[in-house]
Write a protein that holds these residues in place. Structure first.
Motif, mmCIF file in Angstrom:
data_model
loop_
_atom_site.group_PDB
_atom_site.id
_atom_site.type_symbol
_atom_site.label_atom_id
_atom_site.label_comp_id
_atom_site.label_asym_id
_atom_site.label_seq_id
_atom_site.Cartn_x
_atom_site.Cartn_y
_atom_site.Cartn_z
ATOM 1 N N CYS A 1 0.838 -1.191 0.000
ATOM 2 C CA CYS A 1 0.000 0.000 0.000
ATOM 3 C C CYS A 1 0.882 1.255 0.000
ATOM 4 O O CYS A 1 1.859 1.325 0.758
ATOM 5 N N LEU B 1 -8.953 5.697 1.328
ATOM 6 C CA LEU B 1 -9.504 4.985 0.175
ATOM 7 C C LEU B 1 -11.019 5.089 0.137
ATOM 8 O O LEU B 1 -11.623 5.258 -0.926
ATOM 9 N N LEU C 1 -12.821 6.843 -3.072
ATOM 10 C CA LEU C 1 -13.700 6.063 -3.940
ATOM 11 C C LEU C 1 -15.181 6.304 -3.656
ATOM 12 O O LEU C 1 -16.034 5.846 -4.417
ATOM 13 N N ARG D 1 -15.238 -1.059 -5.829
ATOM 14 C CA ARG D 1 -13.886 -0.540 -5.580
ATOM 15 C C ARG D 1 -12.780 -1.349 -6.267
ATOM 16 O O ARG D 1 -11.727 -1.577 -5.702
ATOM 17 N N ASP D 2 -13.039 -1.758 -7.489
ATOM 18 C CA ASP D 2 -12.046 -2.520 -8.255
ATOM 19 C C ASP D 2 -11.671 -1.819 -9.560
ATOM 20 O O ASP D 2 -11.163 -2.443 -10.480
ATOM 21 N N THR E 1 -7.077 2.408 -6.725
ATOM 22 C CA THR E 1 -7.065 1.100 -6.060
ATOM 23 C C THR E 1 -5.706 0.419 -6.134
ATOM 24 O O THR E 1 -5.523 -0.656 -5.554
ATOM 25 N N SER E 2 -4.743 1.032 -6.831
ATOM 26 C CA SER E 2 -3.473 0.365 -7.137
ATOM 27 C C SER E 2 -2.475 0.430 -5.984
ATOM 28 O O SER E 2 -2.312 1.469 -5.337
ATOM 29 N N CYS F 1 -7.210 -2.905 -12.436
ATOM 30 C CA CYS F 1 -8.156 -1.804 -12.223
ATOM 31 C C CYS F 1 -8.723 -1.270 -13.527
ATOM 32 O O CYS F 1 -9.534 -0.348 -13.528
ATOM 33 N N GLU G 1 -5.264 -3.634 -9.114
ATOM 34 C CA GLU G 1 -6.268 -3.122 -8.165
ATOM 35 C C GLU G 1 -6.176 -3.930 -6.877
ATOM 36 O O GLU G 1 -7.168 -4.351 -6.286
ATOM 37 N N SER H 1 -5.567 -3.382 -3.814
ATOM 38 C CA SER H 1 -6.210 -2.989 -2.553
ATOM 39 C C SER H 1 -7.601 -3.604 -2.444
ATOM 40 O O SER H 1 -8.151 -3.718 -1.341
ATOM 41 N N TRP H 2 -8.172 -4.000 -3.587
ATOM 42 C CA TRP H 2 -9.488 -4.649 -3.594
ATOM 43 C C TRP H 2 -9.464 -5.958 -2.822
ATOM 44 O O TRP H 2 -10.472 -6.395 -2.272
#
Length: 556
Positions: free
Chosen positions: A102, A111, A115, A130-131, A136-137, A401, A414, A416-417
């Motif tokens: 992250c 985030l 988003l 959230r993708d 999200t990267s 993403c 993506e 963080s998804w």
């Protein structure tokens, strides 16, 4: 296979013939070396390196960079990696953790604000939420991981290992049915971003079978990477382009994030099953949960119960349920968590978990998430020197993403998804790596590796690896037949079970009678992963490749 003490029984062979619908396996053998991956061009490129005298790491770097061109729906230089490397001369098996992290300014609250998501987005892998978009990267880990592997073990000039990928990106690849299907599924996501649309669309429609996919910007990016190596993703043209675009598009990435990224060499975890030793990648991957499921199953006589009988399938499902529940409760970044690995793998703990299984009745609970995500790619390389690379790489879900950084050709991840927005072991937080289902696994007998395998498939990966190993070790199938056997997938923690419809309806009805919630998927669906691997026999290698995922194996 792996257990020379028995061959498949006549009853097992009958089940195999019925469930493969009489389809014969296509066995691919190699005497000196083997490459199996999820794209034919990547497999061929890796084999060429082996035939020219390169080792498994050299060939694996070529496979990885080629996959970054042929399969941007699954993996690429803007994603991350979990590599397992067995080095014969040193007798070592290590986990190279190339997972993304992250960014320093990415928190769960930030985030959420960026988003503008609702409460349904707080869990890991929230369906359709959230993708999308570079916000999200995570910081990509694959470039640094490839360089770390080469610096320790590589023998062929790094630039030479990238040459096939550069050529394919610049000259183009012919679009096959698998890419067309993926583009069709992700047309909305990709079509939202001009730089993605220019590459993957012809006018208003996604590229179709037989079209030429040309990626000149990506060719230039890989060319810079080939010459500058990891520095290209520290403060080079590519890193600066990603950061500049992230800033404009509302992302979190900075040059400080790229400069601070380091891959980590970690020890593998060791377990056993039916007298064989297994080595798996450790946290933040899910290799430990493969070992947990197998330790539970070691308490039961699966071979005596019969291949894909209601009793054996019931026990498989129940053991996997326990392992998946453990992953959700405890899986996360080991650099930020206190993890009692020994307690999780302790034999008495496994015996206690086994006793919790009702051999005649399924357990159930209310779901707290649902996930059918199943992108990612896996490849295995074995060389004439006894070395093995067993690698899972991803950009997250299909096409990450969806957002391509202009001028680079890179579709961003993506990742963080795959993390949670609420407090827990896998929460989004600065510097944290995500926990995910990757589980490269090597089986040893008397200290010698006899099988290596892995799979894509998100929440399904642990399930597919466990089932394939049971097919081999308990029922005596070779790796190819074991991969081709129908599989099940649990999609949520309510433990609803989806099963390929090649398993006989009477078996499925018996499982329903035991309380399992059973649905069916079509035969050979890619929703059941794409296990690939290599089995070592006395005089050479037998490949395992999965028709479900556009795979190909080649040996020499």
């Amino acid at each position: 296979m792996a257990d020379p003490m028995h061959e498949p029984s006549e009853e097992t062979l009958r089940v195999v013939s019925a469930e493969l619908n009489g389809r014969p396996s296509t066995q691919v053998w190699g005497r000196k070396g083997m490459v199996t991956s999820m794209h034919p061009n990547a497999t061929l490129a890796g084999l060429d390196i082996l035939k020219a005298g390169g080792n498994a790491v050299d060939a694996a770097i070529t496979v990885a960079t080629t996959i970054a061109v042929t399969s941007q729906n699954w993996a690429g230089l803007a994603g991350d990696s979990a590599w397992q490397i067995h080095w014969a001369e040193e007798g070592t098996t290590e986990h190279l953790d190339g997972y993304g992290i992250c960014p320093r300014s990415m928190t769960a609250d930030a985030l959420i604000d960026r988003l503008d998501v609702g409460p349904d987005a707080f869990a890991e892998e929230p369906t359709g939420i959230r993708d999308k978009g570079i916000a999200t990267s995570l910081v990509p880990g694959t470039p640094a991981a490839l360089c770390a592997a080469w610096r320790r073990y590589g023998t062929v000039p790094f630039a030479d290992l990238c040459s096939r990928a550069i050529e394919l990106a610049r000259e183009g690849i012919v679009v096959n049915s698998y890419i067309t299907g993926s583009l069709g599924k992700c047309a909305g996501k990709l079509g939202s971003f001009e730089a993605s649309r220019v590459i993957h669309f012809d006018g208003d429609r996604p590229l179709q079978i037989g079209d030429l996919l040309v990626q000149k910007d990506l060719a230039s990016t890989i060319e810079r990477f080939a010459m500058c190596m990891e520095s290209e993703f520290v403060d080079g043209v590519t890193a600066r382009a990603i950061v500049d675009h992230s800033r404009r598009a509302g992302g979190f990435l900075s040059l400080e994030d790229f400069g601070g990224y380091k891959p980590v060499w970690r020890p593998c975890l060791k377990g056993s099953y039916r007298g064989l030793d297994l080595m798996v990648t450790g946290a933040p991957t899910s290799g430990i949960h493969v070992l947990q499921a197998l330790r539970i199953l070691d308490q039961f006589p699966l071979r005596d119960l019969g291949c894909h009988s209601p009793a054996s399938l019931h026990l498989l499902i129940e053991a996997v349920k326990i392992a998946l529940g453990e992953r959700r409760r405890f899986g996360g970044d080991p650099d930020f968590l206190e993890m009692d690995i020994e307690a999780s793998l302790e034999k008495n703990h496994a015996a206690e978990q086994a006793r919790s299984i009702d051999e005649n009745k399924a357990t159930s609970r209310e779901p707290d998430f649902s996930s059918t995500a199943g992108s990612t790619t896996h490849f295995t390389v074995a060389d004439q020197y006894g070395n093995i690379v067993n690698a899972t790489q991803t950009i997250g879900g299909d096409y990450g993403c969806g957002e391509t950084v202009p001028g680079t050709g890179l579709v961003m991840n993506e990742r963080s998804w795959w993390m949670s927005l609420k407090n827990g072991p896998n929460v989004v937080a600065p510097g944290h790596r995500p926990n995910i289902g990757h589980a490269p696994t090597i089986v040893f007998q008397n200290g010698v590796p006899i099988c290596s395998l892995g799979s894509p498939g998100g929440f399904g990966i642990v399930q597919y690896v466990v089932q394939t190993l049971v097919h081999m070790i308990d029922y005596g199938l070779d790796i190819q037949a074991a991969i081709e056997m129908p599989r099940f997938r649990i999609n949520d923690l309510a433990f609803a079970v989806a099963v390929e419809d090649r398993i006989h309806p009477t078996i499925l009805d018996a499982l329903r009678t035991m309380g399992h919630s059973i649905s069916t998927y079509p035969a050979w669906t890619d929703r059941m992963g794409g296990v690939v691997g290599v089995e070592k026999r006395q005089h050479g290698f037998l490949s395992g490749w999965d028709v479900r995922r556009n795979s190909l194996a080649l040996g020499y």
